[in-house]
Scaffold this motif. Structure first.
Motif, PDB file in Angstrom:
ATOM      1  N   SER A  18       1.542   4.013  -3.023  1.00  0.00           N
ATOM      2  CA  SER A  18       1.354   5.434  -2.713  1.00  0.00           C
ATOM      3  C   SER A  18       2.564   6.242  -3.203  1.00  0.00           C
ATOM      4  N   GLN A  19       3.753   5.669  -3.064  1.00  0.00           N
ATOM      5  CA  GLN A  19       4.950   6.338  -3.584  1.00  0.00           C
ATOM      6  C   GLN A  19       4.986   6.307  -5.113  1.00  0.00           C
ATOM      7  N   VAL A  44       0.848  -1.203   0.000  1.00  0.00           N
ATOM      8  CA  VAL A  44       0.000   0.000   0.000  1.00  0.00           C
ATOM      9  C   VAL A  44       0.880   1.248   0.000  1.00  0.00           C
ATOM     10  N   VAL A  96       2.265   6.629  -6.923  1.00  0.00           N
ATOM     11  CA  VAL A  96       1.385   7.756  -7.229  1.00  0.00           C
ATOM     12  C   VAL A  96       2.154   9.069  -7.069  1.00  0.00           C
ATOM     13  N   GLN A  97       2.885   9.182  -5.978  1.00  0.00           N
ATOM     14  CA  GLN A  97       3.611  10.423  -5.686  1.00  0.00           C
ATOM     15  C   GLN A  97       4.668  10.706  -6.757  1.00  0.00           C
TER      16      GLN A  97
END
Lengths: 616, 616
Positions: free
Chosen positions: B424-425, B420, B427-428
Motif C-alpha cells: 500500500s505504501q 499488505v 502504491v502511495q
C-alpha cells in the motif's frame, strides 16, 4: 450483493441528534429549510442511489470505459443517473436560489454524497460537476455563469477539475499549460462568441492528466475548470489562472463547435472503474479557447477556496465505500456458519455457529463500525463548520473557518487511510470469499485505495496540517479546537460511565501539546524538512485524537437519550451500541497514540538516508 | 515495468552472512552440498524467473483463466515454466535423492519460492505440486509414490491441496467429502488397477472449493491430495483421512480414464489471476476413485506436518510480492521529479527534485525496506529451524521443532499482514500513477491481499500462537525463543552503536512476559474465549518483537563486517544501510508495541456485543 449499504438510523442520529442540523436554519441563507426538507433531500438521494446506482455497482466495474476513435463510452445508466440527479435538484443542492440551486447546507449535500458513494462510488460524476459549477458562480462573470451553470446543474453537461499535468501532480506551481490572450482579429477568425468574450478569451495549449469524467458520452458537453499560465505570468503558484475550457464551445449561432480538447489517453485503474480518468491534450490544432474565470493569476487561491468542499467530498467517498463494505461483512458474518465457539470447541455434535459469534470477527466488525461511523461524524463536523463559515458573521464566521481549516486535512485523510484498513478488515471477515468477485468487498477494497491519493495525498495533507494549520495565526486554530473538545469533555464528565473516557481524552490533548512543544523548535530554526519529516505520523496521531472526540461526542448524546427519553427496542439498542463502540474506540484505537507520540518526540532522525542505502 | 524485483545482495547476506546456510551441510542429509551448489540453484531459479515469469506478470493478470465446457485454459507460458522448473530439478529441490530430488534444505528451496513469487506470483503452481508430492512420499505407500511423484516433480503433472469445502473453510473438522471402501467386485467393474489397489481404493463423493491450480491445461494430469471422511469414521478432525484423487486415473493398460472430478466452477479473484481457483465436484457419476495415503483417520495430522512448509511458502509469497513492489516504488522515487525540497520551497527557478528527496517518501521507502527485509529474515530463520528439525537429532531436533512451531504463525502472518501495508505504501509512493495499470504496483496490491487468508487466516494463526504455541510443553517454546533472542542481545551489546537497541529489545521481552502474565489466568480458568479475544493483537505485538530481533541480528553481522572486513564501495553502503534500517525499525515500528501492550493488558472486554448493536 448486500442490500444494506448505509445506516439511515445512524445518519439521522448524527445529523439531527448530535449535530442538530436544523440549527443552521436560523441563518437567513438556510431559513427556507427545516428538518423535514433536509430529510426529503436525503430520501430523494436514497431513491436515486437505490434505483440508478447500487444495482449497477458490479456491472460498471466489469465494463470499464474505453477510449475508441477518440470517443469514450460509459455505462448507459450514467446518463439516466445524471438526469435523475438534475431533475431532483441534487447537483445544485448547495447552490443559491439565484443560481438555480436549493440553498441547502453542505451538511446535507455532503450526506447526499455519502449515500451516493456508498451505493456506487464508480458513478462519481455529479460531485465534480457541482465543484466546477461552483467555481464559475463564485468567481466568474455572470455571462459565464449564465451560459454554463444551468446546463451543468441539470445534468446535461459534465464539469471537471483539470489541474494535474504530467510533470505537475502534487506540485501545482509547475503547471505549464499556456493561455495566450486572443486578439480581436483572432477572435473573429476562430468564430469567437461575443457574449463569452467578456470574461476574456485565451488560446489554451497543454496537457492534463488524471481528469476524472474528463470525457464521456453521458452528457452533451464537458466543461473543464482548468489551471493554465497566461503568457508572461509570474513563476510558481502566483502565475496560475483559472479558465473554463469546454469540449464544445458555442459558435455564436446557437450551435457548438469542437474546441480542440482531445482525449489522448484513458487510464485503466485498479478501482472506481465506472468513471473514466482521461489524459487530455488542448490545442493540437491550435484551436482551443478558454475563458478566464475571475482575475488573472488568481487560479490557485480560487481553487483552494473550493478545496475544502472537494476534500469533504473525498472523505465522504471513503466513508461511503467503507460503510458499504462494513454492512456487507456484517451480513456475511451473521449468515456464515463456521466452527464452534471457542469455549465449546469439542462439541462436535453442535451445529456450526455464525462467525459473528467469534470474538476475532466481532473485533473486526467493531473496528469497521468505529472507523466508518467515526469518519462520518468527523466529516459532518467539518461540513457544519463549512456552513457556519459561509453564512455566519464576525468571530463566529472566522472561528468556524479556522476550525474547518484545521480539521480539513484530518477529515480528508482519516476516512481515507482508515477506510482502506476498514475495508481490508471487511475482506478479511469474508475469508477466501472476500477475495472473489462473488461478493462486493473485493471491488470496494480496490475502489477505496484511490482516496488517500485524490485531492492531495496523505503526505500533502500532513504537511498542510503540521506545516500550516497548527501554526497559522499564532496557533489559534488548535486553541479553538481544544476549547471545543474540552466542552465535550466537560459534558461527558458528568456521567460516571463516560468520565474515564473524558479523562483519557484530556490526557491525549496534553500529549498533543507535548508533541508540538518538541517539534516547534525545528520550525523556529527554519529547518522545515526536519519539522515535517514525520508529519504523516502527526496526522495519524491527530486523527485518532479528533475521532476520539467525535466518539465521545456521540456517546454524550446517546447517554442523554438513554437517561431522558427512556428509549425502547431498536432505539435502546442503538444508543447502547453507540456507547459500546465509543468504548471500543478508546480501548483499541486510542492506545495507538502511545507509539506515535514516542516516535514524534524522538530526536533520532532517520529519513536522511542515501539512495544507495535504500537500493542495495 | 521495474527491472529489479528482488535484491540478490540481500539474499546472499541473509543466507550466507547472517544464517550461514552452509553450516547445514555438516548434517549428513545435506552433505552433498556447499555454498556453491546453493548459489547455483538460486541462479537457476533467477534464470527461470527472468525468462518464463517476470515478463508475463501483467499479461497473466489481464487474461485470467476461464472455465469453458468443463475445460480450464491457462496462459501458454505456464506449461513452459513447469517444464523448465522440472528440468532444472526445482520442483523436487527439497526431496530426497531417493525420490528423485536434490536433497536441498528448505532454506534454499524457500528462497527459490521467494525469487519466483517476486517475479510473478500469479504463476503459483510448483509450490502446490511440491507440497502434494511431499505428502505422498512422506506418508503414502511406495506404489503410490512411484506412480505419481516422478510425474509431479518433472512438471508433467500438477499437484493440489484439496481441503476446503463450501461449509468447511477454517473449520476442517466439518469436512464432509465421503470415502467408501471399494469391494473387490466394484474394483473390477470400475477398472481398478491392481498396483494402486495396495494402498486402499475408495469411492469419493463431495465438493471442494478454492482449489488453486485445481484444473488447467498446462499439465497432463492433476493430482489432488484430498481430505475426506471414510464411512463410519469418528466425527470432527479425528475422522478425516487423506487421499490421492487424480483427474485421470490409470486404466491398468498403460492408459488413463477420466476420474469423474468435474470442474463445476471457477472463482474470479481480485488478484493472483494467473492461477485458477476451482470449485471441484467428485463423484457426480459415481465414478471417482481415491487412494488412501497412510493410515485411515490420520489425514489432519499428515496435513499439519506439511503445514509449516506451506506456511513458509505463503510467507515467502507475501515477502516476494512486497519486495517487487518496493523495488518498483524505489525506482519510481528516484526518477520522478516533483516539487522542491521542503527547505527550498520558494526556489522556483530550481528544477524539481526527485521525490526520493522528500522525507515523507524516504520514510515510506524505509518502511517498505524494513518490512520486506525483516520478513525475509524471519522466514529464513523459520526455514533454517525447519531444516534442523528434519535432520538433527535429540535435543537439537526437538528444540528446533518447538521454536519453528512457535515462530510459524508469525512467519506466515507478519509478511502477509505487513506486506499488505508495505505494498500500500508502494502504491502511495507512486501517487495517482500507482492506481493505474501503467505500473505494476496496483496488481501487486491486489495480489498480496490473499496472503493473510491463505493457509489459515491471520485470526487462525493468532489462535494457534496464543492458544497453543505459547503454552505447549509448559511454555517451553517461548523460553527457547527468549534464549535465542538474548544471545543476539548479548552480541549487540558489545557495540556502543547497537547497545541502545539491544536494551530496547530486552524491554520488549519483559513486556511480552507482562502481557502473558495478564492473559494466562483466563486460560487457567478455562475461559478460552476471553483468553483469545485479542489474540490477533497479540500476534501483531509478537510479530514486531520477533522482527525487531531479526533486524538486530542483521545489524550485528553488518557491524561485524564493517569492523573486521573494511568493506568498500557498495559493500560499505550495504552494511551501513542495514544498520540504518534496523534503527528505522526500532524507532518507527517497535513503538507500536506500546499501544498493543496497553490493550492486551486492559481488563475491559468489548468483544461481547449484540448483533443488533453492531447492525443498527
Amino acid at each position: 450483493m448486500a442490500t444494506t449499504y448505509f445506516s439511515k438510523r445512524n445518519l439521522q442520529f448524527l445529523l439531527h441528534e448530535v449535530f442538530k442540523a436544523d440549527e443552521l436554519t436560523k441563518y437567513d441563507y438556510f431559513s427556507a429549510h427545516d428538518r423535514e426538507t433536509f430529510n426529503l433531500v436525503l430520501d430523494s438521494a436514497t431513491y436515486i442511489a437505490d434505483t440508478f446506482m447500487h444495482p449497477y455497482l458490479k456491472e460498471m466495474d466489469r465494463n470499464q470505459p474505453e477510449l475508441k476513435n477518440g470517443q469514450v463510452t460509459v455505462h448507459p445508466k450514467v446518463r439516466e443517473y445524471l438526469k435523475a440527479m438534475g431533475d431532483a435538484g441534487l447537483i445544485g443542492a448547495g447552490f443559491s436560489f439565484e443560481h438555480g440551486g436549493q440553498q441547502l447546507p453542505e451538511m446535507i449535500s455532503s450526506c447526499v454524497g455519502f449515500i451516493l458513494m456508498a451505493a456506487n462510488n464508480g458513478m462519481m460524476y455529479t460531485g465534480l460537476t457541482s465543484g466546477a459549477a461552483h467555481l464559475i458562480t463564485s468567481f466568474g462573470l455572470p455571462a459565464l455563469s449564465d451560459f454554463y451553470v444551468p446546463n451543468m446543474l441539470d445534468g446535461t453537461w459534465q464539469g471537471t477539475m483539470a489541474l494535474t499535468e504530467p510533470q505537475a501532480g502534487s506540485s501545482l506551481s509547475d503547471v505549464t499549460t499556456s493561455a495566450t490572450p486572443l486578439s480581436d482579429s483572432e477572435s473573429v477568425t476562430l468564430g469567437e462568441v461575443p457574449l463569452l468574450d467578456q470574461p476574456g478569451s485565451y488560446k489554451i495549449k497543454g496537457q492534463k492528466v488524471f481528469i476524472s469524467a474528463g470525457d464521456h458520452n453521458a452528457t452533451d458537453n464537458i466543461v473543464h475548470l482548468m489551471l493554465a499560465r497566461i503568457d508572461g505570468a509570474p513563476k510558481g503558484t502566483k502565475g496560475i489562472s483559472l479558465f473554463v475550457v469546454p469540449k464544445y464551445r458555442p459558435d455564436g449561432k446557437g450551435g457548438f463547435v469542437d474546441n480542440d480538447v482531445a482525449s489522448t489517453g484513458i487510464y485503466h485503474k485498479m478501482g472506481q472503474k465506472g468513471v473514466p480518468a482521461m489524459h487530455l491534450t488542448m490545442g493540437s490544432n491550435d484551436n482551443t479557447i478558454g475563458y478566464l474565470v475571475g482575475e488573472p493569476h488568481q487560479g490557485l487561491p480560487y481553487m483552494f477556496q473550493m478545496m475544502n468542499e472537494a476534500r469533504i467530498g473525498v472523505g465522504m467517498t471513503a466513508a461511503g465505500i467503507a460503510t458499504a463494505a462494513f454492512y456487507a461483512a456484517l451480513q456475511y458474518a451473521k449468515e456464515r456458519p463456521q466452527s464452534r465457539r471457542l469455549n465449546q470447541k469439542n462439541h462436535l455434535d453442535a451445529p456450526q455457529t455464525p462467525i459473528i459469534n467469534h470474538p476475532d470477527v466481532r473485533r473486526m466488525l467493531l473496528f469497521q463500525k468505529a472507523v466508518t461511523e467515526g469518519s462520518l461524524a468527523l466529516l459532518l463536523e467539518a461540513a457544519r463548520l463549512f456552513d457556519i463559515s459561509q453564512v455566519a458573521e464576525g468571530d463566529e464566521k472566522e472561528n468556524a473557518f479556522l476550525l474547518l481549516d484545521l480539521l480539513m486535512p484530518v477529515a480528508k485523510s482519516y476516512p481515507s487511510e482508515m477506510g482502506v484498513q476498514s475495508v481490508s478488515q471487511s475482506v478479511q471477515t469474508f475469508g477466501g470469499y472476500g477475495f472473489t468477485e462473488d461478493f462486493p468487498v473485493e471491488q470496494l477494497y480496490r475502489d477505496i485505495r484511490i482516496t488517500p491519493i485524490y485531492e492531495g495525498t496523505t503526505g500533502i495533507q500532513a504537511q498542510d496540517l503540521l506545516g500550516r494549520k497548527m501554526t497559522m495565526k499564532g496557533g489559534k486554530a488548535p486553541l479553538l479546537l481544544f476549547a471545543e473538545i474540552n466542552r465535550t469533555i466537560a459534558e461527558a464528565s458528568t456521567s460516571d460511565e463516560l468520565k474515564p473516557y473524558a479523562d483519557q481524552l484530556t490526557a491525549e490533548l496534553k500529549r498533543t501539546q507535548e508533541i508540538m512543544a518538541s517539534l516547534i523548535p525545528h520550525a523556529q530554526k527554519g529547518d522545515i524538512e526536519r519539522y515535517l519529516s514525520d508529519a504523516t505520523l502527526f496526522l495519524e496521531f491527530f486523527g485518532i485524537v479528533v475521532v476520539a472526540w467525535q466518539w465521545l461526542k456521540q456517546a454524550v448524546i446517546a447517554k442523554q437519550m438513554l437517561l431522558t427519553q427512556n428509549p425502547q427496542g431498536d432505539d435502546l439498542i442503538f444508543y447502547e451500541g453507540k456507547i459500546h463502540t465509543m468504548k471500543f474506540f478508546f480501548h483499541y484505537e486510542v492506545p495507538k497514540t502511545l507509539g506515535l507520540a514516542q516516535r514524534l518526540k524522538d530526536t533520532e532522525v532517520l529519513t536522511i538516508v542515501s539512495e544507495k542505502e535504500l537500493a542495495l
